[in-house]
Write a protein that holds these residues in place. Sequence first.
Motif, PDB file in Angstrom:
ATOM      1  N   GLY A  23     -14.035 -48.915 -35.031  1.00  0.00           N
ATOM      2  CA  GLY A  23     -13.666 -50.090 -34.253  1.00  0.00           C
ATOM      3  C   GLY A  23     -12.223 -50.118 -33.817  1.00  0.00           C
ATOM      4  N   SER A  24     -11.727 -51.331 -33.698  1.00  0.00           N
ATOM      5  CA  SER A  24     -10.417 -51.573 -33.099  1.00  0.00           C
ATOM      6  C   SER A  24      -9.274 -51.284 -34.069  1.00  0.00           C
ATOM      7  CB  SER A  24     -10.328 -53.028 -32.645  1.00  0.00           C
ATOM      8  OG  SER A  24     -10.238 -53.868 -33.785  1.00  0.00           O
ATOM      9  N   LEU A  25      -8.075 -51.545 -33.594  1.00  0.00           N
ATOM     10  CA  LEU A  25      -6.887 -51.378 -34.411  1.00  0.00           C
ATOM     11  C   LEU A  25      -6.611 -52.582 -35.304  1.00  0.00           C
ATOM     12  CD1 LEU A  25      -4.296 -49.571 -32.116  1.00  0.00           C
ATOM     13  CD2 LEU A  25      -5.355 -48.724 -34.193  1.00  0.00           C
ATOM     14  N   ALA A  26      -7.516 -53.559 -35.323  1.00  0.00           N
ATOM     15  CA  ALA A  26      -7.321 -54.709 -36.201  1.00  0.00           C
ATOM     16  C   ALA A  26      -7.266 -54.226 -37.644  1.00  0.00           C
ATOM     17  CB  ALA A  26      -8.460 -55.708 -36.027  1.00  0.00           C
ATOM     18  N   VAL A  27      -6.364 -54.808 -38.427  1.00  0.00           N
ATOM     19  CA  VAL A  27      -6.234 -54.426 -39.829  1.00  0.00           C
ATOM     20  C   VAL A  27      -7.517 -54.801 -40.567  1.00  0.00           C
ATOM     21  CG1 VAL A  27      -4.936 -54.792 -41.956  1.00  0.00           C
ATOM     22  CG2 VAL A  27      -3.733 -54.770 -39.753  1.00  0.00           C
ATOM     23  N   PRO A  28      -8.129 -53.856 -41.288  1.00  0.00           N
ATOM     24  CA  PRO A  28      -9.341 -54.175 -42.042  1.00  0.00           C
ATOM     25  C   PRO A  28      -9.093 -55.320 -43.036  1.00  0.00           C
ATOM     26  CG  PRO A  28      -9.032 -51.814 -41.908  1.00  0.00           C
ATOM     27  CD  PRO A  28      -7.773 -52.445 -41.389  1.00  0.00           C
ATOM     28  N   THR A  29     -10.083 -56.177 -43.166  1.00  0.00           N
ATOM     29  CA  THR A  29      -9.963 -57.312 -44.082  1.00  0.00           C
ATOM     30  C   THR A  29      -9.995 -56.828 -45.528  1.00  0.00           C
ATOM     31  OG1 THR A  29     -12.347 -57.650 -44.264  1.00  0.00           O
ATOM     32  CG2 THR A  29     -11.201 -58.786 -42.427  1.00  0.00           C
ATOM     33  N   PHE A  30      -9.640 -57.725 -46.437  1.00  0.00           N
ATOM     34  CA  PHE A  30      -9.701 -57.407 -47.855  1.00  0.00           C
ATOM     35  C   PHE A  30     -11.123 -56.976 -48.229  1.00  0.00           C
ATOM     36  CE2 PHE A  30     -10.474 -58.436 -52.277  1.00  0.00           C
ATOM     37  CZ  PHE A  30      -9.421 -57.802 -52.896  1.00  0.00           C
ATOM     38  N   THR A  31     -12.122 -57.696 -47.731  1.00  0.00           N
ATOM     39  CA  THR A  31     -13.521 -57.372 -48.026  1.00  0.00           C
ATOM     40  C   THR A  31     -13.884 -56.000 -47.485  1.00  0.00           C
ATOM     41  OG1 THR A  31     -14.118 -59.710 -48.034  1.00  0.00           O
ATOM     42  CG2 THR A  31     -15.916 -58.129 -47.724  1.00  0.00           C
ATOM     43  N   ARG A  63     -11.887 -53.500 -46.994  1.00  0.00           N
ATOM     44  CA  ARG A  63     -11.191 -52.505 -47.819  1.00  0.00           C
ATOM     45  C   ARG A  63     -11.924 -52.296 -49.140  1.00  0.00           C
ATOM     46  NH1 ARG A  63      -5.439 -55.228 -47.554  1.00  0.00           N
ATOM     47  NH2 ARG A  63      -6.183 -56.458 -45.821  1.00  0.00           N
ATOM     48  N   ALA A  64     -12.364 -53.392 -49.768  1.00  0.00           N
ATOM     49  CA  ALA A  64     -13.094 -53.291 -51.034  1.00  0.00           C
ATOM     50  C   ALA A  64     -14.405 -52.531 -50.844  1.00  0.00           C
ATOM     51  CB  ALA A  64     -13.346 -54.681 -51.613  1.00  0.00           C
ATOM     52  N   GLU A  65     -15.095 -52.794 -49.741  1.00  0.00           N
ATOM     53  CA  GLU A  65     -16.345 -52.089 -49.447  1.00  0.00           C
ATOM     54  C   GLU A  65     -16.093 -50.599 -49.210  1.00  0.00           C
ATOM     55  OE1 GLU A  65     -17.917 -54.351 -46.161  1.00  0.00           O
ATOM     56  OE2 GLU A  65     -18.672 -55.931 -47.486  1.00  0.00           O
ATOM     57  N   ALA A  66     -15.011 -50.268 -48.516  1.00  0.00           N
ATOM     58  CA  ALA A  66     -14.673 -48.861 -48.277  1.00  0.00           C
ATOM     59  C   ALA A  66     -14.352 -48.158 -49.591  1.00  0.00           C
ATOM     60  CB  ALA A  66     -13.491 -48.760 -47.313  1.00  0.00           C
ATOM     61  N   LEU A  67     -13.601 -48.822 -50.461  1.00  0.00           N
ATOM     62  CA  LEU A  67     -13.305 -48.237 -51.767  1.00  0.00           C
ATOM     63  C   LEU A  67     -14.592 -47.988 -52.545  1.00  0.00           C
ATOM     64  CD1 LEU A  67     -10.142 -50.257 -52.802  1.00  0.00           C
ATOM     65  CD2 LEU A  67     -10.271 -47.774 -52.467  1.00  0.00           C
ATOM     66  N   SER A  68     -15.522 -48.933 -52.474  1.00  0.00           N
ATOM     67  CA  SER A  68     -16.793 -48.798 -53.173  1.00  0.00           C
ATOM     68  C   SER A  68     -17.571 -47.586 -52.665  1.00  0.00           C
ATOM     69  CB  SER A  68     -17.619 -50.072 -53.009  1.00  0.00           C
ATOM     70  OG  SER A  68     -18.837 -49.969 -53.692  1.00  0.00           O
ATOM     71  N   VAL A  69     -17.579 -47.383 -51.354  1.00  0.00           N
ATOM     72  CA  VAL A  69     -18.250 -46.214 -50.768  1.00  0.00           C
ATOM     73  C   VAL A  69     -17.641 -44.923 -51.327  1.00  0.00           C
ATOM     74  CG1 VAL A  69     -18.517 -44.907 -48.602  1.00  0.00           C
ATOM     75  CG2 VAL A  69     -18.986 -47.360 -48.644  1.00  0.00           C
ATOM     76  N   LEU A  70     -16.331 -44.941 -51.576  1.00  0.00           N
ATOM     77  CA  LEU A  70     -15.637 -43.766 -52.100  1.00  0.00           C
ATOM     78  C   LEU A  70     -15.763 -43.627 -53.618  1.00  0.00           C
ATOM     79  CD1 LEU A  70     -12.357 -43.938 -49.976  1.00  0.00           C
ATOM     80  CD2 LEU A  70     -14.376 -42.506 -49.583  1.00  0.00           C
ATOM     81  N   GLY A  71     -16.361 -44.642 -54.277  1.00  0.00           N
ATOM     82  CA  GLY A  71     -16.535 -44.579 -55.724  1.00  0.00           C
ATOM     83  C   GLY A  71     -15.406 -45.187 -56.517  1.00  0.00           C
ATOM     84  N   PHE A  72     -14.634 -46.084 -55.887  1.00  0.00           N
ATOM     85  CA  PHE A  72     -13.497 -46.721 -56.546  1.00  0.00           C
ATOM     86  C   PHE A  72     -13.575 -48.230 -56.382  1.00  0.00           C
ATOM     87  CE2 PHE A  72     -12.232 -42.434 -55.636  1.00  0.00           C
ATOM     88  CZ  PHE A  72     -11.481 -42.054 -56.736  1.00  0.00           C
ATOM     89  N   GLU A  73     -12.744 -48.927 -57.169  1.00  0.00           N
ATOM     90  CA  GLU A  73     -12.609 -50.370 -57.049  1.00  0.00           C
ATOM     91  C   GLU A  73     -11.179 -50.748 -57.403  1.00  0.00           C
ATOM     92  OE1 GLU A  73     -15.402 -51.994 -59.811  1.00  0.00           O
ATOM     93  OE2 GLU A  73     -14.288 -51.305 -61.567  1.00  0.00           O
ATOM     94  N   PRO A  74     -10.672 -51.850 -56.847  1.00  0.00           N
ATOM     95  CA  PRO A  74      -9.314 -52.281 -57.213  1.00  0.00           C
ATOM     96  C   PRO A  74      -9.262 -52.620 -58.702  1.00  0.00           C
ATOM     97  CG  PRO A  74     -10.095 -53.456 -55.260  1.00  0.00           C
ATOM     98  CD  PRO A  74     -11.266 -52.709 -55.824  1.00  0.00           C
ATOM     99  N   VAL A  75      -8.140 -52.316 -59.347  1.00  0.00           N
ATOM    100  CA  VAL A  75      -7.980 -52.741 -60.732  1.00  0.00           C
ATOM    101  C   VAL A  75      -7.828 -54.259 -60.732  1.00  0.00           C
ATOM    102  CG1 VAL A  75      -6.978 -50.550 -61.486  1.00  0.00           C
ATOM    103  CG2 VAL A  75      -5.481 -52.398 -60.765  1.00  0.00           C
ATOM    104  N   PRO A  76      -8.189 -54.931 -61.834  1.00  0.00           N
ATOM    105  CA  PRO A  76      -8.062 -56.387 -61.874  1.00  0.00           C
ATOM    106  C   PRO A  76      -6.632 -56.832 -61.525  1.00  0.00           C
ATOM    107  CG  PRO A  76      -9.319 -55.615 -63.746  1.00  0.00           C
ATOM    108  CD  PRO A  76      -8.779 -54.388 -63.054  1.00  0.00           C
ATOM    109  N   ALA A  77      -6.545 -57.855 -60.710  1.00  0.00           N
ATOM    110  CA  ALA A  77      -5.282 -58.462 -60.268  1.00  0.00           C
ATOM    111  C   ALA A  77      -4.442 -57.564 -59.356  1.00  0.00           C
ATOM    112  CB  ALA A  77      -4.445 -58.935 -61.455  1.00  0.00           C
ATOM    113  N   ALA A  78      -4.999 -56.448 -58.884  1.00  0.00           N
ATOM    114  CA  ALA A  78      -4.248 -55.577 -57.970  1.00  0.00           C
ATOM    115  C   ALA A  78      -4.078 -56.266 -56.618  1.00  0.00           C
ATOM    116  CB  ALA A  78      -4.975 -54.251 -57.784  1.00  0.00           C
TER     117      ALA A  78
END
Length: 95
Positions: A36-44, A46-61
């Motif tokens: 898509g566009s150059l709009a900055v990806p939302t927090f959600t 980003r979290a979904e992309a990390l999940s696809v890669l097999g990662f998740e943010p550490v608590p309170a990150a």
Amino acid sequence: MEQTFTAQMSVFKGRWRLYVVLLNTTDAWPEFTFAGSLAVPTFTQRAEALSVLGFEPVPAAEWAWTEDSETHGDPASPVVLIAATRVRSREGWGA
């Protein structure tokens, strides 16, 4: 002790990409390119992309944003934004 990694996000070839930095390895870093566009990806998104890669943010990150220049040392150079946060593996990376 749980191993954590740095995830970074920046624009590459006109698209935002998110990647997880893996040190001390010759393996390719896990990477996700947002469609898509150059709009900055939302927090959600980003979290979904990390999940696809097999990662998740550490608590309170939180995401921290850094400004860099496309050409080092040139104050007239276009600005490059880089975001970073701490993540942990969901599937045994680095375990």
